[in-house]
Scaffold this active site. Structure first.
Site, mmCIF file in Angstrom:
data_model
loop_
_atom_site.group_PDB
_atom_site.id
_atom_site.type_symbol
_atom_site.label_atom_id
_atom_site.label_comp_id
_atom_site.label_asym_id
_atom_site.label_seq_id
_atom_site.Cartn_x
_atom_site.Cartn_y
_atom_site.Cartn_z
ATOM 1 N N GLU A 144 7.808 -21.395 8.708
ATOM 2 C CA GLU A 144 7.992 -20.468 9.829
ATOM 3 C C GLU A 144 8.970 -21.000 10.867
ATOM 4 O O GLU A 144 9.485 -20.246 11.690
ATOM 5 C CB GLU A 144 6.653 -20.131 10.488
ATOM 6 N N GLU A 179 0.806 -1.217 0.000
ATOM 7 C CA GLU A 179 0.000 0.000 0.000
ATOM 8 C C GLU A 179 0.842 1.273 0.000
ATOM 9 O O GLU A 179 0.342 2.353 -0.327
ATOM 10 C CB GLU A 179 -0.945 0.002 1.207
#
Length: 296
Positions: A114, A83
């Site tokens: 992870e 964004e």
């Protein structure tokens, strides 16, 4: 691994019996829990402030902001980074989001990603991390190995390091110069950290990127003057921003927008200083890209 002591893994006494509630009751409960998140973030502003200052310093020396996380935490970093491009007119490289398992992990879980410290290190090696950059590790649990591996590597190259965790005394805090630990209480749905923890992380990332961009001249008053007009809506918003910043008519805003080759900031300076495009460009260079500095 001892998870039961983590706030994010505890059962929430206020939301027992969810399956017995009406839709209305469940919505009310969820909303009540969500309202606690912004208050919890507000308690950590003193920890957030130095991270923003470090990001501004990094940007001013040509460095990058790199978010790192797994699962929801990683996705939120990718979202905030993406964004920044249309909102502040920056290059995609300036703010980047890394997620354990790569692009595929944006939509599906990647087994074991992870849990790999080496993967976190390698992702930063691939980005050619430098001492000018800042790495922000994001983990609701505060213990994600992928993030820890990245932070360890960032430290070796001299990059600034920060973390965002949703548990106090988080493991990842030990690996960062500037840890942020927000405690929004147990989740509405036990252990579902995409909920309150995810909301807390999103609020903090909003602060980190937005306030940092203000600090490098991407905002005039409260207007996003470096917006990239990539669609019809943003073209019209750009003209309105020019009108708001200068008090000019729509016709003048449209004319200067075209003259400035759709550069909103440039159009504003042209109007406010009664300058040509070339003169306004030089004023912005001299003013370090802050509109306010061109008005003195």
């Amino acid at each position: 691994m001892n998870l039961e002591n983590l706030t994010t893994e505890r059962r929430n006494e206020n939301t027992m019996g969810l399956d017995e509630m009406s839709v209305k009751e469940a919505l009310q409960k969820m909303n009540q829990e969500d309202q606690k998140v912004a208050m919890a973030v507000g308690q950590e502003l003193a920890a957030i402030e130095p991270v923003v200052e470090a990001i501004i310093k990094s940007f001013n020396q040509g460095g990058r902001l790199i978010y790192m996380g797994a699962g929801t935490s990683g996705r939120l970093g990718v979202l905030d980074a993406a964004e920044c491009v249309p909102t502040f007119g920056v290059e995609p490289e300036m703010v980047q989001g890394l997620i354990a398992g790569g692009q595929k992990a944006m939509t599906v879980a990647v087994e074991g990603a992870e849990d790999s410290k080496e993967l976190g290190r390698q992702d930063l090696v691939d980005l050619k991390l430098s001492a000018n950059d800042i790495v922000v590790g994001i983990a609701a649990s505060g213990r994600t190995p992928y993030v820890i591996g990245g932070l360890e590597y960032a430290t070796t190259v001299g990059a600034a390091t920060a973390t965002v965790a949703c548990n106090k005394n988080a493991e990842i805090s030990k690996y960062a110069q500037m840890p942020i630990e927000v405690d929004a209480g147990p989740e509405f749905l036990t252990g579902s950290t995409r909920l309150k923890s995810g909301t807390a992380q999103k609020l903090i990332l909003n602060m980190l990127s937005t306030i940092s961009m203000i600090g490098i001249g991407k905002v005039y008053n409260n207007l996003m003057v470096d917006v990239k007009p990539t669609n019809e809506k943003l073209v019209e918003r750009s003209k309105r921003i020019i009108m708001e910043a200068t008090g000019c008519s729509y016709e003048v805003a449209e004319l200067k927008f075209v003259e400035a080759e759709e550069n909103v900031k440039l159009a504003i300076v042209m109007i406010l200083t009664d300058s040509t495009k070339e003169e306004a460009t030089q004023k912005l260079i001299d003013g370090n890209q802050f509109i306010k500095n061109t008005l003195n």
